[in-house]
Design an enzyme around this catalytic site. Structure first.
Site, PDB file in Angstrom:
ATOM      1  N   GLN A  41       7.765  -8.787  -6.640  1.00 56.25           N
ATOM      2  CA  GLN A  41       8.401  -8.097  -7.768  1.00 56.25           C
ATOM      3  C   GLN A  41       8.218  -8.867  -9.071  1.00 56.25           C
ATOM      4  O   GLN A  41       7.978  -8.280 -10.130  1.00 56.25           O
ATOM      5  CB  GLN A  41       9.893  -7.882  -7.488  1.00 56.25           C
ATOM      6  CG  GLN A  41      10.197  -6.717  -6.580  1.00 56.25           C
ATOM      7  CD  GLN A  41       9.914  -5.362  -7.216  1.00 56.25           C
ATOM      8  OE1 GLN A  41       9.831  -5.236  -8.441  1.00 56.25           O
ATOM      9  NE2 GLN A  41       9.774  -4.340  -6.381  1.00 56.25           N
ATOM     10  N   GLN A 103      17.771 -17.272  -4.749  1.00 58.24           N
ATOM     11  CA  GLN A 103      18.780 -17.131  -5.806  1.00 58.24           C
ATOM     12  C   GLN A 103      19.994 -17.998  -5.518  1.00 58.24           C
ATOM     13  O   GLN A 103      20.551 -18.617  -6.424  1.00 58.24           O
ATOM     14  CB  GLN A 103      19.181 -15.659  -5.943  1.00 58.24           C
ATOM     15  CG  GLN A 103      18.100 -14.801  -6.559  1.00 58.24           C
ATOM     16  CD  GLN A 103      18.552 -13.396  -6.864  1.00 58.24           C
ATOM     17  OE1 GLN A 103      19.739 -13.115  -6.953  1.00 58.24           O
ATOM     18  NE2 GLN A 103      17.597 -12.480  -7.021  1.00 58.24           N
ATOM     19  N   HIS A 124      18.254  -6.406  -7.418  1.00 56.74           N
ATOM     20  CA  HIS A 124      18.920  -6.189  -6.132  1.00 56.74           C
ATOM     21  C   HIS A 124      20.309  -6.809  -6.250  1.00 56.74           C
ATOM     22  O   HIS A 124      20.452  -7.922  -6.756  1.00 56.74           O
ATOM     23  CB  HIS A 124      18.086  -6.875  -5.050  1.00 56.74           C
ATOM     24  CG  HIS A 124      18.553  -6.659  -3.643  1.00 56.74           C
ATOM     25  ND1 HIS A 124      19.152  -5.494  -3.213  1.00 56.74           N
ATOM     26  CD2 HIS A 124      18.475  -7.470  -2.558  1.00 56.74           C
ATOM     27  CE1 HIS A 124      19.421  -5.600  -1.914  1.00 56.74           C
ATOM     28  NE2 HIS A 124      19.029  -6.797  -1.503  1.00 56.74           N
ATOM     29  N   GLU A 248      -2.152   9.662  11.381  1.00 56.78           N
ATOM     30  CA  GLU A 248      -1.933  11.029  10.902  1.00 56.78           C
ATOM     31  C   GLU A 248      -0.680  11.106  10.031  1.00 56.78           C
ATOM     32  O   GLU A 248      -0.646  11.829   9.026  1.00 56.78           O
ATOM     33  CB  GLU A 248      -1.808  12.002  12.074  1.00 56.78           C
ATOM     34  CG  GLU A 248      -1.719  13.460  11.636  1.00 56.78           C
ATOM     35  CD  GLU A 248      -1.728  14.443  12.791  1.00 56.78           C
ATOM     36  OE1 GLU A 248      -1.525  15.643  12.525  1.00 56.78           O
ATOM     37  OE2 GLU A 248      -1.953  14.023  13.948  1.00 56.78           O
ATOM     38  N   SER A 270       0.974  23.811  12.457  1.00 59.30           N
ATOM     39  CA  SER A 270       0.777  24.825  13.493  1.00 59.30           C
ATOM     40  C   SER A 270       2.117  25.306  14.045  1.00 59.30           C
ATOM     41  O   SER A 270       3.130  24.599  13.982  1.00 59.30           O
ATOM     42  CB  SER A 270      -0.071  24.246  14.635  1.00 59.30           C
ATOM     43  OG  SER A 270       0.686  23.304  15.376  1.00 59.30           O
TER      44      SER A 270
END
Length: 346
Positions: A41, A103, A124, A248, A270
């Protein structure tokens, strides 16, 4: 500003058109944004800010690969790249993007530099929501803000480079200056967010920890692995089992669901797939909902936080982590995945 009304809850949503980039630049014209931490980040947000024309510096521990990575990205030691304490001293807005354990560990270094009218911005809510375990209690004389992009830093940076944006949650946890909300929105637009949803630190962290362990990473991998194993045990080849389980889904179905919604996906598969999905989703729902309830209780009680801090602060944590990740990489399922990815057309 748009409103979303779903489930008897009305939410106000802020988009770039409501708060253009030029306005954000003007709002933060006198600010120096210090990004502490150059992980996934930190790298994305600092580069986005720099590319968008904001005054930004990076603070990072001088040992390790991340300091070198920052230099490779054009941050210059002594000019735009500094040790953590010096960057925190120079910055008027401190974007605290170290790991959650980091942190806690670095808070005694950063805390003295949070002087009157500065802003502490989190991606966060972990450290403040679980302050009883982290010790991260900001002084009352500063603004405390949350800008939480809903995606990985890798995706965030890629979307930015492509001229796109990413959704984010935002919150004003404490307004000491009277301008906290404006600073928060300007910073969110500056780092490349496109759509902003208001939240609180507690809602963000409870939802984030549940999601990471649940449908975003933990549960989805558990589901994939179970299906893959069943297919293999019944004679399917590794490539076949991987394609039916992961390929898939990620390459065809999930992008369409993101674009159109699940109802559209059901209408456009389907009749056999449609009937099967509608018949079986309830069994999966009923099986896993108690697990999610248990997970949420662990998050809300702070048990997950204790687990994270206890493990991540161990001196050999990186070595242990690498061992766990290698076990996944070397498993048959993901070795099959690696081979199939090589076959994708460029």
């Amino acid at each position: 500003m748009r409103e979303i009304d779903v489930g008897n809850v009305t939410e106000q949503v802020i988009q770039r058109s409501d708060y253009p980039l030029d306005r954000a630049r003007q709002s933060l014209a006198g600010e120096t944004i210090a990004v502490l931490g150059y992980g996934i980040q930190g790298r994305a947000q600092s580069l986005n800010l720099r590319d968008n024309g904001f005054k930004v510096i990076v603070g990072q521990r001088q040992t390790g690969d991340t300091w070198n990575a920052a230099q490779s990205d054009g941050w210059t030691p002594g000019e735009s790249l500094f040790p953590l304490d010096e960057a925190a001293a120079r910055g008027t807005m401190i974007l605290y993007l170290l790991s959650d354990a980091g942190q806690k560990e670095q808070w005694p270094t950063v805390r003295p530099h949070l002087t009157k009218d500065k802003a502490l911005i989190l991606a966060h809510g972990f450290s403040i929501v679980y302050a009883d375990q982290t010790g991260v209690i900001p002084p009352s004389k500063i603004d405390v803000l949350l800008v939480a992009p809903r995606g990985s830093g890798t995706t965030f940076r890629r979307q930015f480079v492509e001229g796109k944006g990413i959704n984010a949650g935002y919150a004003v946890h404490h307004d000491a200056t009277g301008h906290a909300r404006d600073r928060c929105l300007a910073l969110a637009i500056g780092i490349g967010c496109s759509t902003l949803f208001e939240t609180t630190l507690q809602r963000e962290v409870f939802g984030d920890l549940t999601g990471e362990r649940g449908s975003l990473l933990g549960a989805i991998y558990g589901l994939w692995l179970a299906q893959y194993e069943v297919l293999r045990e019944h004679g399917h080849t590794p490539a076949e089992a991987f394609q039916e389980t992961v390929e898939e889904a990620t390459q065809s179905l999930y992008p369409l669901i993101a674009e159109h919604g699940l109802d559209w996906m059901y209408r456009n598969c389907s009749a056999t797939a449609q009937r099967g999905a509608l018949d079986w989703f309830r069994r999966f729902h009923d099986a896993v909902k108690p697990v999610f309830e248990d997970l949420y209780k662990h998050v809300a009680s702070g048990e997950e936080t204790r687990r994270v801090l206890e493990t991540n602060l161990q001196p050999d944590y990186r070595k242990q982590l690498e061992s766990e990740l290698q076990a996944i990489a070397q498993s048959e399922m993901w070795r099959a995945g690696a081979e199939i990815r090589k076959l994708r057309e460029p």
